[in-house]
Design a protein around this motif. Structure first.
Motif, PDB file in Angstrom:
ATOM      1  N   ILE A 113      44.173 -34.051-129.713  1.00 35.83           N
ATOM      2  CA  ILE A 113      43.616 -32.975-128.905  1.00 35.83           C
ATOM      3  C   ILE A 113      44.570 -32.715-127.744  1.00 35.83           C
ATOM      4  O   ILE A 113      44.691 -33.540-126.840  1.00 35.83           O
ATOM      5  N   HIS A 114      45.290 -31.590-127.798  1.00 33.72           N
ATOM      6  CA  HIS A 114      46.175 -31.154-126.721  1.00 33.72           C
ATOM      7  C   HIS A 114      45.386 -30.143-125.905  1.00 33.72           C
ATOM      8  O   HIS A 114      44.937 -29.138-126.452  1.00 33.72           O
ATOM      9  N   TRP A 115      45.210 -30.411-124.619  1.00 29.70           N
ATOM     10  CA  TRP A 115      44.520 -29.430-123.805  1.00 29.70           C
ATOM     11  C   TRP A 115      45.146 -29.342-122.427  1.00 29.70           C
ATOM     12  O   TRP A 115      45.804 -30.258-121.963  1.00 29.70           O
ATOM     13  N   ASN A 116      44.962 -28.187-121.812  1.00 29.18           N
ATOM     14  CA  ASN A 116      45.536 -27.908-120.513  1.00 29.18           C
ATOM     15  C   ASN A 116      44.414 -27.417-119.611  1.00 29.18           C
ATOM     16  O   ASN A 116      43.628 -26.555-119.997  1.00 29.18           O
ATOM     17  N   TYR A 117      44.370 -27.982-118.402  1.00 32.00           N
ATOM     18  CA  TYR A 117      43.365 -27.569-117.421  1.00 32.00           C
ATOM     19  C   TYR A 117      44.041 -27.528-116.057  1.00 32.00           C
ATOM     20  O   TYR A 117      44.601 -28.535-115.607  1.00 32.00           O
ATOM     21  N   ASN A 118      44.000 -26.380-115.413  1.00 35.87           N
ATOM     22  CA  ASN A 118      44.610 -26.168-114.094  1.00 35.87           C
ATOM     23  C   ASN A 118      46.088 -26.574-114.062  1.00 35.87           C
ATOM     24  O   ASN A 118      46.547 -27.226-113.132  1.00 35.87           O
TER      25      ASN A 118
END
Length: 148
Positions: free
Chosen positions: A131-136
């Protein structure tokens, strides 16, 4: 006809080399022996490995830890409660080690903190999930092996 010891050694070497070549040709042409690479662009992925390590370290912090669990409807990915789900971007990659044709990627699009992968997309057996995710502006990576 009498065979001397020099001829016997040469015949033994020729027999051994023929035996080895038979198995080399057989294994390279056999359809049951699948020699696919795990990924096609593994050199490029190796160069970006430090970014992957940093993203994994970001994801192991308690505030940003996510959970992957089985539910009756499918595989449920629960993102942290403290983040705004509409600001999360990324992909979920499911890799099946035993069959390359079953691999698939899903974009992350959330309205709440739960992402559900339907049960009909997953066959029984081992799956490697990334799971690759980006937040801020911060990248996160969660890797897990699951038996479904």
């Amino acid at each position: 006809m009498k065979i001397n010891w020099g001829t016997g050694i040469v015949l033994a070497f020729i027999g051994f080399i023929g035996f080895i070549l038979f198995f080399v040709v057989r294994m390279s042409t056999d359809n049951r022996a699948n020699h696919d690479l795990v990924t096609e662009d593994y050199y490029r992925q190796e160069l970006a490995y430090q970014k992957e390590i940093d993203a994994q370290n970001n994801a192991t912090k308690d505030i940003n830890k996510l959970q992957v669990r089985k539910s009756p409807d499918g595989l449920e990915i629960i993102f942290p409660e403290k983040v705004n789900p509409r600001e999360i971007e990324g992909t979920v990659s499911l890799y099946r080690p035993s069959n390359k044709q079953l691999d698939f990627d899903l974009p992350i699009s959330l309205s709440n903190n739960h992402l559900l992968i339907p049960d009909n997309r997953l066959l029984d057996g081992r799956w490697d999930i990334k799971i690759h995710w980006n937040y801020n502006g911060t990248d996160y990576l969660h890797k897990e092996n699951i038996i479904y």
